[in-house]
Scaffold this motif. Sequence first.
Motif, PDB file in Angstrom:
ATOM      1  N   CYS A  58      44.987  27.070  53.449  1.00  0.00           N
ATOM      2  CA  CYS A  58      46.288  27.710  53.279  1.00  0.00           C
ATOM      3  C   CYS A  58      47.323  26.626  52.957  1.00  0.00           C
ATOM      4  CB  CYS A  58      46.667  28.454  54.556  1.00  0.00           C
ATOM      5  SG  CYS A  58      48.394  28.973  54.587  1.00  0.00           S
ATOM      6  N   ALA A 112      50.373  26.655  53.408  1.00  0.00           N
ATOM      7  CA  ALA A 112      51.441  26.627  54.412  1.00  0.00           C
ATOM      8  C   ALA A 112      50.987  25.953  55.706  1.00  0.00           C
ATOM      9  CB  ALA A 112      51.934  28.034  54.692  1.00  0.00           C
ATOM     10  N   CYS A 113      49.803  26.328  56.229  1.00  0.00           N
ATOM     11  CA  CYS A 113      49.394  25.811  57.539  1.00  0.00           C
ATOM     12  C   CYS A 113      48.173  24.897  57.450  1.00  0.00           C
ATOM     13  CB  CYS A 113      49.104  26.966  58.512  1.00  0.00           C
ATOM     14  SG  CYS A 113      47.639  27.932  58.052  1.00  0.00           S
ATOM     15  N   CYS A 165      48.426  35.036  55.143  1.00  0.00           N
ATOM     16  CA  CYS A 165      47.436  34.137  55.729  1.00  0.00           C
ATOM     17  C   CYS A 165      47.070  34.652  57.121  1.00  0.00           C
ATOM     18  CB  CYS A 165      48.005  32.721  55.824  1.00  0.00           C
ATOM     19  SG  CYS A 165      47.021  31.606  56.856  1.00  0.00           S
ATOM     20  N   CYS A 168      48.609  31.833  59.834  1.00  0.00           N
ATOM     21  CA  CYS A 168      50.050  31.607  60.026  1.00  0.00           C
ATOM     22  C   CYS A 168      50.918  32.746  59.496  1.00  0.00           C
ATOM     23  CB  CYS A 168      50.471  30.286  59.373  1.00  0.00           C
ATOM     24  SG  CYS A 168      50.468  30.332  57.566  1.00  0.00           S
TER      25      CYS A 168
END
Length: 268
Positions: free
Chosen positions: A40, A42-43, A65, A68
């Motif tokens: 991911c 983002a995380c 996701c 997150c």
Amino acid sequence: MDWLPPLVVFLLGLAVGSFINVCAYRLPRGKSVVRPRSACPACSVPIRWYDNIPILSFVLLKGRCRNCGAGISRRYPAVELLTGVLFAWVYFYVAAFSLRPFLIPFFWYFCASLVALSAIDIEHYIIPDRITYPLAAAGLALAAIYPARLGGGSLLDGLRLSATGLVVGGGSLYLIRVLGRVLFKKEAMGMGDVKLLAAVGAWQGWPPALLAIFLAAAAASVVGVAMIAAKKARWQSKLPFGPYLALGALATLFYGPALLNWYLGLYR
Ligand SMILES: [Zn+2]
């Protein structure tokens, strides 16, 4: 069981579309497209295989996701679906016109490259050489092993027709690029666009390559005016041209001769 082969082809296209997403994310960032596993953005938690199934996972996860909850771009399922449809299209097209079956993987590769570079151009305003150079080489190779496709009788004939398409296709866009600079002091066209059209010319020869430019310009004008009318863009807005060139190149790949007849007929 007539539906089975097209279904398998469609699913293969979805899987390739999933790989195109990986390439479109990593190529412009200079990362390897093979390793490591997808994570991911983002995380950074690796994506599990059951969360990485084309389209299905996006729907089940409602575009978020699992770890997150960050939003996943709708471009991912769109690229997968588009690739699946194009793979099936190639399959039906080759069957409908009784073309040589070995053309199928070649056309799949052509379509996949166009989808990948369009996705990259939309986000980063670049068309990587790592897509256009191999595409041009494959076009020359196909013309050498199957010159009759371009109307040639021998290997050298095929190479000549393909090389002419490469020079005329790339050269025309390069000329437009230079003219745009001189007349409007604007960078309307990148070198990536020029190399893309050179590759398209190597695949299709020069008349379809020029027609692809014409179709791309027409489509870009329609969309551009619509976006300005909808106040989503201004005259000065930077718009990627790659997706339109890709659209034109797909139209001429499948319907080049028919479209050329129609276009030339307009002047009779
Ligand atoms: Zn996440």
